[in-house]
Scaffold this active site. Sequence first.
Site, PDB file in Angstrom:
ATOM      1  N   GLN A   1     -19.259 -11.652  -3.083  1.00  0.00           N
ATOM      2  CA  GLN A   1     -17.920 -12.135  -2.719  1.00  0.00           C
ATOM      3  C   GLN A   1     -17.187 -12.611  -3.978  1.00  0.00           C
ATOM      4  O   GLN A   1     -15.987 -12.393  -4.136  1.00  0.00           O
ATOM      5  CB  GLN A   1     -18.072 -13.295  -1.713  1.00  0.00           C
ATOM      6  CG  GLN A   1     -16.810 -13.639  -0.946  1.00  0.00           C
ATOM      7  CD  GLN A   1     -16.553 -12.691   0.221  1.00  0.00           C
ATOM      8  OE1 GLN A   1     -17.210 -11.642   0.344  1.00  0.00           O
ATOM      9  NE2 GLN A   1     -15.614 -13.030   1.068  1.00  0.00           N
TER      10      GLN A   1
ATOM     11  N   ASP B   1       8.733   5.439  -8.824  1.00  0.00           N
ATOM     12  CA  ASP B   1       7.353   5.709  -8.418  1.00  0.00           C
ATOM     13  C   ASP B   1       6.408   5.297  -9.557  1.00  0.00           C
ATOM     14  O   ASP B   1       6.696   5.565 -10.737  1.00  0.00           O
ATOM     15  CB  ASP B   1       7.256   7.213  -8.138  1.00  0.00           C
ATOM     16  CG  ASP B   1       5.834   7.652  -7.938  1.00  0.00           C
ATOM     17  OD1 ASP B   1       5.350   7.551  -6.803  1.00  0.00           O
ATOM     18  OD2 ASP B   1       5.197   8.084  -8.918  1.00  0.00           O
TER      19      ASP B   1
ATOM     20  N   ARG C   1     -15.818 -20.263   5.492  1.00  0.00           N
ATOM     21  CA  ARG C   1     -16.665 -19.412   6.326  1.00  0.00           C
ATOM     22  C   ARG C   1     -18.125 -19.496   5.894  1.00  0.00           C
ATOM     23  O   ARG C   1     -18.443 -19.280   4.731  1.00  0.00           O
ATOM     24  CB  ARG C   1     -16.191 -17.958   6.182  1.00  0.00           C
ATOM     25  CG  ARG C   1     -16.939 -16.958   7.016  1.00  0.00           C
ATOM     26  CD  ARG C   1     -16.546 -17.083   8.439  1.00  0.00           C
ATOM     27  NE  ARG C   1     -17.044 -16.008   9.273  1.00  0.00           N
ATOM     28  CZ  ARG C   1     -16.829 -15.960  10.581  1.00  0.00           C
ATOM     29  NH1 ARG C   1     -16.139 -16.926  11.182  1.00  0.00           N
ATOM     30  NH2 ARG C   1     -17.302 -14.963  11.297  1.00  0.00           N
TER      31      ARG C   1
ATOM     32  N   THR D   1       6.252   2.722  -4.726  1.00  0.00           N
ATOM     33  CA  THR D   1       7.079   3.938  -4.795  1.00  0.00           C
ATOM     34  C   THR D   1       8.531   3.644  -5.130  1.00  0.00           C
ATOM     35  O   THR D   1       9.129   4.318  -5.983  1.00  0.00           O
ATOM     36  CB  THR D   1       7.009   4.681  -3.438  1.00  0.00           C
ATOM     37  OG1 THR D   1       5.651   5.032  -3.201  1.00  0.00           O
ATOM     38  CG2 THR D   1       7.862   5.920  -3.433  1.00  0.00           C
TER      39      THR D   1
ATOM     40  N   GLY E   1      18.909   1.443   1.649  1.00  0.00           N
ATOM     41  CA  GLY E   1      18.785   0.110   2.254  1.00  0.00           C
ATOM     42  C   GLY E   1      20.144  -0.453   2.602  1.00  0.00           C
ATOM     43  O   GLY E   1      21.129  -0.241   1.876  1.00  0.00           O
TER      44      GLY E   1
ATOM     45  N   GLU F   1      12.100   1.886  -6.394  1.00  0.00           N
ATOM     46  CA  GLU F   1      12.525   1.399  -7.725  1.00  0.00           C
ATOM     47  C   GLU F   1      11.706   2.070  -8.825  1.00  0.00           C
ATOM     48  O   GLU F   1      11.381   1.461  -9.843  1.00  0.00           O
ATOM     49  CB  GLU F   1      12.369  -0.120  -7.830  1.00  0.00           C
ATOM     50  CG  GLU F   1      13.164  -0.879  -6.819  1.00  0.00           C
ATOM     51  CD  GLU F   1      14.502  -1.341  -7.343  1.00  0.00           C
ATOM     52  OE1 GLU F   1      14.748  -1.221  -8.540  1.00  0.00           O
ATOM     53  OE2 GLU F   1      15.302  -1.786  -6.518  1.00  0.00           O
TER      54      GLU F   1
HETATM   55  C1  LIG Z   1      11.542   1.874   2.386  1.00  0.00           C
HETATM   56  C2  LIG Z   1      12.294   2.560   1.305  1.00  0.00           C
HETATM   57  C3  LIG Z   1      13.441   1.979   0.809  1.00  0.00           C
HETATM   58  C4  LIG Z   1      14.186   2.628  -0.178  1.00  0.00           C
HETATM   59  N1  LIG Z   1      15.389   2.103  -0.562  1.00  0.00           N
HETATM   60  C5  LIG Z   1      16.194   2.851  -1.375  1.00  0.00           C
HETATM   61  C6  LIG Z   1      17.534   2.439  -1.643  1.00  0.00           C
HETATM   62  O1  LIG Z   1      18.008   1.396  -1.161  1.00  0.00           O
HETATM   63  N2  LIG Z   1      18.298   3.225  -2.442  1.00  0.00           N
HETATM   64  C7  LIG Z   1      17.821   4.376  -3.003  1.00  0.00           C
HETATM   65  O2  LIG Z   1      18.563   5.034  -3.710  1.00  0.00           O
HETATM   66  N3  LIG Z   1      16.551   4.789  -2.756  1.00  0.00           N
HETATM   67  C8  LIG Z   1      15.745   4.072  -1.951  1.00  0.00           C
HETATM   68  N4  LIG Z   1      14.467   4.496  -1.688  1.00  0.00           N
HETATM   69  C9  LIG Z   1      13.980   5.733  -2.296  1.00  0.00           C
HETATM   70  C10 LIG Z   1      12.934   5.483  -3.365  1.00  0.00           C
HETATM   71  O3  LIG Z   1      13.522   4.887  -4.481  1.00  0.00           O
HETATM   72  C11 LIG Z   1      12.261   6.821  -3.678  1.00  0.00           C
HETATM   73  O4  LIG Z   1      11.471   7.123  -2.557  1.00  0.00           O
HETATM   74  C12 LIG Z   1      11.449   6.756  -4.937  1.00  0.00           C
HETATM   75  O5  LIG Z   1      12.276   6.709  -6.059  1.00  0.00           O
HETATM   76  C13 LIG Z   1      10.488   7.930  -5.074  1.00  0.00           C
HETATM   77  O6  LIG Z   1      11.139   9.131  -4.955  1.00  0.00           O
HETATM   78  P1  LIG Z   1      10.642  10.228  -3.918  1.00  0.00           P
HETATM   79  O7  LIG Z   1      10.453   9.610  -2.603  1.00  0.00           O
HETATM   80  O8  LIG Z   1      11.568  11.349  -4.037  1.00  0.00           O
HETATM   81  O9  LIG Z   1       9.215  10.639  -4.446  1.00  0.00           O
HETATM   82  P2  LIG Z   1       8.872  11.912  -5.334  1.00  0.00           P
HETATM   83  O10 LIG Z   1       9.503  11.762  -6.669  1.00  0.00           O
HETATM   84  O11 LIG Z   1       9.113  13.162  -4.598  1.00  0.00           O
HETATM   85  O12 LIG Z   1       7.311  11.690  -5.489  1.00  0.00           O
HETATM   86  C14 LIG Z   1       6.339  12.283  -4.623  1.00  0.00           C
HETATM   87  C15 LIG Z   1       4.989  12.293  -5.341  1.00  0.00           C
HETATM   88  O13 LIG Z   1       5.104  13.123  -6.496  1.00  0.00           O
HETATM   89  C16 LIG Z   1       4.679  12.442  -7.644  1.00  0.00           C
HETATM   90  N5  LIG Z   1       5.535  12.800  -8.779  1.00  0.00           N
HETATM   91  C17 LIG Z   1       6.878  12.957  -8.788  1.00  0.00           C
HETATM   92  N6  LIG Z   1       7.306  13.243 -10.025  1.00  0.00           N
HETATM   93  C18 LIG Z   1       6.212  13.252 -10.820  1.00  0.00           C
HETATM   94  C19 LIG Z   1       5.992  13.453 -12.200  1.00  0.00           C
HETATM   95  N7  LIG Z   1       7.010  13.667 -13.038  1.00  0.00           N
HETATM   96  N8  LIG Z   1       4.729  13.348 -12.668  1.00  0.00           N
HETATM   97  C20 LIG Z   1       3.707  13.097 -11.841  1.00  0.00           C
HETATM   98  N9  LIG Z   1       3.858  12.895 -10.528  1.00  0.00           N
HETATM   99  C21 LIG Z   1       5.091  12.971 -10.016  1.00  0.00           C
HETATM  100  C22 LIG Z   1       4.842  10.955  -7.312  1.00  0.00           C
HETATM  101  O14 LIG Z   1       3.904  10.178  -8.051  1.00  0.00           O
HETATM  102  C23 LIG Z   1       4.562  10.924  -5.830  1.00  0.00           C
HETATM  103  O15 LIG Z   1       3.180  10.770  -5.615  1.00  0.00           O
HETATM  104  C24 LIG Z   1      13.700   3.839  -0.720  1.00  0.00           C
HETATM  105  C25 LIG Z   1      12.522   4.400  -0.244  1.00  0.00           C
HETATM  106  C26 LIG Z   1      11.841   3.791   0.773  1.00  0.00           C
HETATM  107  C27 LIG Z   1      10.631   4.468   1.330  1.00  0.00           C
END
Ligand SMILES: Cc1cc2nc3c(=O)[nH]c(=O)nc-3n(C[C@H](O)[C@H](O)[C@H](O)COP(=O)(O)OP(=O)(O)OC[C@H]3O[C@@H](n4cnc5c(N)ncnc54)[C@H](O)[C@@H]3O)c2cc1C
Length: 673
Positions: A363, A456, A344, A452, A205, A454
């Site tokens: 509802q 997941d 409504r 997702t 970001g 901060e």
């Molecule tokens: C709009 C946006 C803004 C962002 N801003 C920032 C930023 O400013 N700085 C920054 O550093 N990052 C940023 N991010 C990244 C964000 O923090 C990561 O996307 C997030 O931490 C998830 O990591 P990943 O995408 O690698 O998902 P993954 O870890 O690859 O997860 C993919 C899937 O696998 C599952 N999974 C993963 N590990 C496990 C486990 N151990 N057990 C069970 N299930 C698992 C998850 O539940 C998920 O469904 C941003 C992302 C987006 C989309």
Amino acid sequence: MDASKRLEVLQKHLAEGSTPAHVVAAPTASRGASLPRFDIGVMEACLDDIASLKEEVYEVFRHRPDLLPSSLEGLSKEEHRELARQQLLLLLKAGYSPLRFYVHDIRKYFYLGELLALVDLSLTVKMGVQYSLWGGSILNLGTEKHRKAYFEDIDKFRLPGCFAMTELHHGSNVAALQTEAVLDVATDEWIINTPDEGALKWWIGNAAEDGRAGTVFARLKVPSLDGQGNIVDHGVHAIVVPLRDASGQCLPGVEIRDCGYKVGLNGVDNGSIRFSGVRVPRENLLDRFGSVDSSGQYRSPFSASRRFAATLGELTGGRVGLTCSSLGVLKGAVTVAIRYGAMRRQFGPAGGAEISVLDYRSQQEKLMPLLASAYGIHFTTRYLVLQYAEAKRTKEEDVIADVHALSAGLKAYVTSYTANALSVCREACGGHGYAAVNRFGMWRSDHDIFQTFEGDNTVLLQQVSGLLLKKYKDRFAVAPVTATYRYLRQWAADSLPPNPLVSHDTSPRHLRDPAFLIRALRYRTGRLLFTLAQRLNKHTGRLGQFHAWNKCLSHILALARAHIESVIYTHFIEGVNKCPDADCRKSLKAMADVFALQRIQSDVMFRNDDYVAAEKVKAINRLLEHLRMEMRSQAVPLVDAFNIPDHILRAPIGLQSQDYTNYVEVAGWSPVM
Ligand SMILES: Cc1cc2nc3c(=O)[nH]c(=O)nc-3n(C[C@H](O)[C@H](O)[C@H](O)COP(=O)(O)OP(=O)(O)OC[C@H]3O[C@@H](n4cnc5c(N)ncnc54)[C@H](O)[C@@H]3O)c2cc1C
């Protein structure tokens, strides 16, 4: 009128036996069950003792309608980014200092996050990136020299910055990040490199347009002191890296690409970064938990794993912020859906008037639990914020651990809950919920990623269960047999029905007794925890820890959710008890009952364990229906107590006027036809 004044006025009226003028009118179409009318101002005061901040901040925006578009349709990402930037600058010009709030009055900082969520979620997230992540990493991971060097410029947004943790190949698994920071002892500098495509920083970001610097998470590599030319990898650390010069040009060795259009939050400029031999001074290492001197000697008061945990632990503020913002969205969505549902009218008895759709039991079944949960989450979030402030103040390990577990669990629970609630609310508004101006679509797209980033949600919930298991294990680490026995006895005493009569007790008095409800919710947590510990124990021997954990994953997630629900109910009841006004309390209590009973009703475990007998399940069903009907009688005042002004809520079908005027005007019709 501020919160304490409102209470004073109410107390005066109560003493005089009169009714204040702003006590709400009776609902029009609620048959049968109803709750007493209450003073909306007093209810608002029960929710917030810093409500004045809301009035002030929203007033700032009232004078800038150009920064409050009715919808974001047709806005390019560049235009949306400019909008978010201008919204942030407006706040700063109005004298707000988010970073000062962050340091001196954290309650206001997080409240701001909740309030701004309804202005534009891109603004909230941009603020979170600049102050919680970029500013927070400097303040929490750095030391005084970093604070001195950056505080003012971050605060004033003169130094927009990034939090560059995630890489293309690794998000959740932070320990596996690959970006490198290698110490050059000769020049006393770190050399930052992106070793391969997988280590490209991604989703960062503020990176695509605004970021002038960033906290970059990289593996700290230091030449070994033995003179053998080896490199020691000290794991992932945070380092401040300048990214652009004052004119906005990338600095030598820094390449940045735009992550492009996203499903939502297009007002935030997420980018991808590659570092090629970027040199920064050794002091740029944020060295609160680990430092390196000019000879390359690494020092940390912690073991590697504790240092890593302490580093990530300092980032809980971001989760608290997201929880607050998600709550803001939930309140907004529920407000629109309930006001619209009251206005409504569809169908009615033969020959009679059409009734409000909110009078349909279906509802009520959809919306009243959402309203109840919004209140319950509100009280719990306020508790989390106070605990967070306490942890920062006292630095007590117990409080820090509590905040860590609660912020992870609540962030996961609330953001998932809100994401689902947005769909329910949209659908509850029928076709008109689908108009972009009514904001559900935008909230859904913008808020979705809260599940997702901060952390997941699935990963965070596992941390909660991990911490619960740790507590459980700690109990019998010292004296296994006696401690386990004591734990079980305590658990049984705390949560099992004292005798079979209780599992058959169907009286509303018993079913609405907080002692029964909390006992039941804790029983579920205790049972899930105990059986999980048994299962993990059984499978670990054969499968090893990692695979045993994976095998039990749905159990683990169920435990975390159950725990969070019992925490929410506990704080909900505390909120009820603290409310000084009897009429408000009745509505709050009905909602707390709905919150807890619905969880008991929907979890078959209670029935399977005979914790509630068959006839008790039926009694709960009947009672829930009755309570939802009661809630319906005060549903509009209950959302009015969130006190979201029309110019902020904007959804024309959800405004205080509760008519179609604004909506037909948006479509270009004259309101009087
Ligand atoms: C709009 C946006 C803004 C962002 N801003 C920032 C930023 O400013 N700085 C920054 O550093 N990052 C940023 N991010 C990244 C964000 O923090 C990561 O996307 C997030 O931490 C998830 O990591 P990943 O995408 O690698 O998902 P993954 O870890 O690859 O997860 C993919 C899937 O696998 C599952 N999974 C993963 N590990 C496990 C486990 N151990 N057990 C069970 N299930 C698992 C998850 O539940 C998920 O469904 C941003 C992302 C987006 C989309």
